[in-house]
Structure formats: C-alpha cells, structure tokens
Design an enzyme around this catalytic site. Structure first.
Site, PDB file in Angstrom:
ATOM      1  N   TYR A   1      -3.012  -0.633  10.555  1.00 12.37           N
ATOM      2  CA  TYR A   1      -2.910  -1.016   9.136  1.00 12.37           C
ATOM      3  C   TYR A   1      -1.597  -0.503   8.535  1.00 12.37           C
ATOM      4  CZ  TYR A   1      -4.126  -1.307   4.161  1.00 12.37           C
ATOM      5  OH  TYR A   1      -4.121  -1.577   2.811  1.00 12.37           O
TER       6      TYR A   1
ATOM      7  N   SER B   1       0.854  -1.200   0.000  1.00 18.17           N
ATOM      8  CA  SER B   1       0.000   0.000   0.000  1.00 18.17           C
ATOM      9  C   SER B   1       0.881   1.237   0.000  1.00 18.17           C
ATOM     10  CB  SER B   1      -0.868   0.001   1.257  1.00 18.17           C
ATOM     11  OG  SER B   1      -1.556   1.232   1.380  1.00 18.17           O
TER      12      SER B   1
HETATM   13  P1  NAP Z   1     -11.198  -6.488  -0.552  1.00 17.54           P
HETATM   14  O1  NAP Z   1     -12.069  -6.125  -1.701  1.00 17.54           O
HETATM   15  O2  NAP Z   1     -11.732  -6.419   0.828  1.00 17.54           O
HETATM   16  O3  NAP Z   1     -10.615  -7.955  -0.829  1.00 17.54           O
HETATM   17  C1  NAP Z   1      -9.818  -8.589   0.148  1.00 17.54           C
HETATM   18  C2  NAP Z   1      -9.506  -9.996  -0.326  1.00 17.54           C
HETATM   19  O4  NAP Z   1      -8.669 -10.630   0.651  1.00 17.54           O
HETATM   20  C3  NAP Z   1     -10.750 -10.855  -0.496  1.00 17.54           C
HETATM   21  O5  NAP Z   1     -10.617 -11.638  -1.658  1.00 17.54           O
HETATM   22  C4  NAP Z   1     -10.731 -11.758   0.750  1.00 17.54           C
HETATM   23  O6  NAP Z   1     -11.355 -12.988   0.433  1.00 17.54           O
HETATM   24  C5  NAP Z   1      -9.229 -11.907   0.986  1.00 17.54           C
HETATM   25  N1  NAP Z   1      -8.840 -12.247   2.371  1.00 17.54           N
HETATM   26  C6  NAP Z   1      -9.094 -11.554   3.506  1.00 17.54           C
HETATM   27  N2  NAP Z   1      -8.589 -12.208   4.579  1.00 17.54           N
HETATM   28  C7  NAP Z   1      -7.979 -13.326   4.080  1.00 17.54           C
HETATM   29  C8  NAP Z   1      -7.282 -14.395   4.682  1.00 17.54           C
HETATM   30  N3  NAP Z   1      -7.085 -14.468   6.008  1.00 17.54           N
HETATM   31  N4  NAP Z   1      -6.793 -15.381   3.882  1.00 17.54           N
HETATM   32  C9  NAP Z   1      -6.989 -15.336   2.540  1.00 17.54           C
HETATM   33  N5  NAP Z   1      -7.642 -14.335   1.925  1.00 17.54           N
HETATM   34  C10 NAP Z   1      -8.124 -13.355   2.685  1.00 17.54           C
HETATM   35  O7  NAP Z   1      -9.902  -5.561  -0.528  1.00 17.54           O
HETATM   36  P2  NAP Z   1      -8.851  -5.137  -1.665  1.00 17.54           P
HETATM   37  O8  NAP Z   1      -8.838  -3.669  -1.699  1.00 17.54           O
HETATM   38  O9  NAP Z   1      -9.065  -5.893  -2.898  1.00 17.54           O
HETATM   39  O10 NAP Z   1      -7.499  -5.591  -0.943  1.00 17.54           O
HETATM   40  C11 NAP Z   1      -6.499  -6.365  -1.583  1.00 17.54           C
HETATM   41  C12 NAP Z   1      -5.139  -5.870  -1.115  1.00 17.54           C
HETATM   42  O11 NAP Z   1      -4.930  -4.531  -1.573  1.00 17.54           O
HETATM   43  C13 NAP Z   1      -4.944  -5.831   0.399  1.00 17.54           C
HETATM   44  O12 NAP Z   1      -3.680  -6.335   0.734  1.00 17.54           O
HETATM   45  C14 NAP Z   1      -5.031  -4.349   0.730  1.00 17.54           C
HETATM   46  O13 NAP Z   1      -4.298  -4.023   1.881  1.00 17.54           O
HETATM   47  C15 NAP Z   1      -4.408  -3.763  -0.527  1.00 17.54           C
HETATM   48  N6  NAP Z   1      -4.720  -2.356  -0.777  1.00 17.54           N
HETATM   49  C16 NAP Z   1      -6.010  -1.930  -0.908  1.00 17.54           C
HETATM   50  C17 NAP Z   1      -6.267  -0.576  -1.140  1.00 17.54           C
HETATM   51  C18 NAP Z   1      -7.652  -0.045  -1.314  1.00 17.54           C
HETATM   52  O14 NAP Z   1      -7.820   1.195  -1.264  1.00 17.54           O
HETATM   53  N7  NAP Z   1      -8.637  -0.867  -1.540  1.00 17.54           N
HETATM   54  C19 NAP Z   1      -5.191   0.327  -1.223  1.00 17.54           C
HETATM   55  C20 NAP Z   1      -3.896  -0.136  -1.082  1.00 17.54           C
HETATM   56  C21 NAP Z   1      -3.669  -1.466  -0.860  1.00 17.54           C
HETATM   57  P3  NAP Z   1     -12.047 -13.940   1.548  1.00 17.54           P
HETATM   58  O15 NAP Z   1     -13.106 -13.132   2.219  1.00 17.54           O
HETATM   59  O16 NAP Z   1     -12.543 -15.088   0.746  1.00 17.54           O
HETATM   60  O17 NAP Z   1     -10.939 -14.343   2.465  1.00 17.54           O
END
Ligand code: NAP
Length: 240
Positions: A153, A140
């Site tokens: 976080y 991130s």
């Molecule tokens: P999201 O839509 O909430 O998706 C999160 C994903 O992680 C889901 O597929 C969830 O699937 C999975 N997950 C959660 N806990 C898990 C576990 N213990 N084991 C395996 N899978 C798990 O969020 P996202 O934004 O796509 O996030 C993806 C990544 O991007 C994260 O690392 C986040 O920190 C990073 N990120 C996000 C943003 C943003 O603004 N959205 C910005 C910077 C970085 P299940 O529920 O099936 O486990």
C-alpha cells in the site's frame, strides 16, 4: 466559485468519496460519481433525495481503461465540461510482505496507481483544450513516510506522489492544477473496517478530508495548493 462547475469523483460509493460528493454538491457543482460496485447508484440517489440536482452515477472500475474513458465521455455528454477530477478510489491492506500474494500486489497497484494514471490521462486532452482544470488525488500520509506491515500500500502511495508531482509540472503551462491530499487515519470502511465504530472516534472524519478538497478546488486560478497533509492528534507519525 465552484457553482455550476463539473466534477468527477472516483470511489464515491462510500467513505471519503461519498462525503466529497456531498460537500461539492453543497458548493453547487454538477457531479459524476464513479464506483466499481452498484452501490454508487444508491449514493447518488441518496444525495438527490436530500435536494441536490445534477448528479449522475456511472459504475466504473478505475483500473480499466475502457471504464475510465466511458466515464469521461459520459460526463462530457451530460454536462459538456470537466473542471475537476477527484481521484479518490483506493484499496489497501496491511500484512507482512511475505504474506502478500502477487494478485494482491497487482490489484492494489491497478486501483491506486493505474487508476490515477488512467483518470488523469482521460481528462487531460479536454482540460488542455480548455486551458483549465484541477486534478486532486487522495493519496495518503504513507505517500510521504513508510510504515511497517504496509509495504504494498505504501509503495502505491509513493508512486502516486511521484506521478502527481511530475504531472503538475507537465501541465502547469496549460492552466491545469494538480494536487494531493495526504491524510493519516480516517474513519471509513477502508481495508475492511467499518465507519463509525467507537475505536475510531478520535480519527479524522470523512468531513475533514472533503473540506480539504473544497479548499484545494476553490483556490483562485493564480494559485495551486500542491499538497495538504493532515493527521488526527492521536496518531504518532514522523515529522520531516
Ligand atoms: P473506503 O471507505 O473503503 O472507500 C473506498 C472507495 O473506493 C469506495 O467508494 C469504493 O467503491 C471505491 N473503489 C474501490 N475500488 C475501486 C475501483 N477499482 N474502481 C472504482 N472505485 C473503487 O475507503 P476510504 O478510506 O474512503 O478511501 C478513499 C481513499 O482515501 C483511498 O484512496 C485511500 O487510499 C485513501 N486514504 C484512506 C485513509 C483511511 O485511513 N481511511 C487514509 C489515507 C488515505 P466501490 O466498492 O463501489 O468500488
């Protein structure tokens, strides 16, 4: 270049991970999708219905060593090799530090940091033997600078940056490349949000992050893309 290579994508049930899976499938990769909920199977079925083959899904929690080892073992049994691990699974919340419970603190570290460590640890023996491999972690922008109301976080993403940088140096001699992708605000389900709501129209799209993964993974073997940082124009952020 990526055609017929094999990738594991964690957190592929929805959000960024699901789109990474779609774009890597478009490149002709064989995929193993991992998620802690059953939704990961639906995602795999959806992709298969759109015509992609060679996709399997394995319900696995990245914070559990047994799950992660099982994920790697089953990938090798199904496809015989692992070229790319995308450590994408992550959770987060934004609140004042004194309102964060110890359980919440532990959980965010278990998924975001321990999950990245366990994933890398499980694929490394195989990648070292093959003298090639790629480990890409979706970290991130808050792995590079701090924000208020997000200390737990932010701390996990700083940890991920340190881990990935150190690991990159450790495994370079084995032909293994390690990089991070550090997005600002992305329109997903993250932190209890909903993907596609009008308030986030000008945020980064999951497609933007997946494209960065394809670029990083497609770099020629002599080149390593260490880090990609990307932001929506509307986001105000400090520049180093
Ligand atoms: P999201 O839509 O909430 O998706 C999160 C994903 O992680 C889901 O597929 C969830 O699937 C999975 N997950 C959660 N806990 C898990 C576990 N213990 N084991 C395996 N899978 C798990 O969020 P996202 O934004 O796509 O996030 C993806 C990544 O991007 C994260 O690392 C986040 O920190 C990073 N990120 C996000 C943003 C943003 O603004 N959205 C910005 C910077 C970085 P299940 O529920 O099936 O486990």
């Amino acid at each position: 270049m990526l055609k017929d290579q094999v990738a594991i994508i964690t957190g592929a049930s929805r959000g960024i991970g699901k789109e990474i899976a779609r774009q890597l499938a478009e490149q002709g990769m064989k995929l193993v999708l991992a998620g802690s909920s059953e939704e990961v199977h639906q995602t795999a079925e959806e992709l298969k219905k759109t015509g992609f083959e060679n996709i399997i899904s394995i319900q696995s929690d990245v914070s559990r060593e047994k799950d992660v080892q099982n994920l790697v073992d089953k990938t090798l049994a199904a496809f015989g090799q692992i070229d790319l691990l995308v450590n994408n699974a992550g959770v987060g919340f934004f609140k004042l530090t004194e309102e964060v419970s110890l359980d919440e603190w532990k959980k965010v570290f278990e998924v975001n940091v321990q999950g990245v460590f366990l994933g890398a640890k499980a694929v490394l023996p195989h990648m070292k033997k093959r003298k090639s491999g790629n480990i890409i972690t979706i970290s991130s922008d808050v792995g590079r600078y701090t924000i208020p109301n997000g200390a737990a976080y932010t701390a996990t993403k700083y940890a991920v940056q340190g881990f990935s940088g150190s690991l990159a140096q450790e495994v370079r001699e084995f032909g293994i490349r390690v990089g991070t992708i550090n997005p600002g605000m992305v329109d997903t389900y993250f932190a209890g949000s909903t993907q596609g709501i009008p308030e986030k129209e000008e945020w980064l799209k999951v497609e933007d992050i997946a494209k960065a993964v394809v670029y990083m993974a497609s770099a020629p073997q002599y080149m390593v893309v260490d880090e990609i940082i990307l932001h929506p124009l509307v986001q105000n952020y400090p520049i180093a």
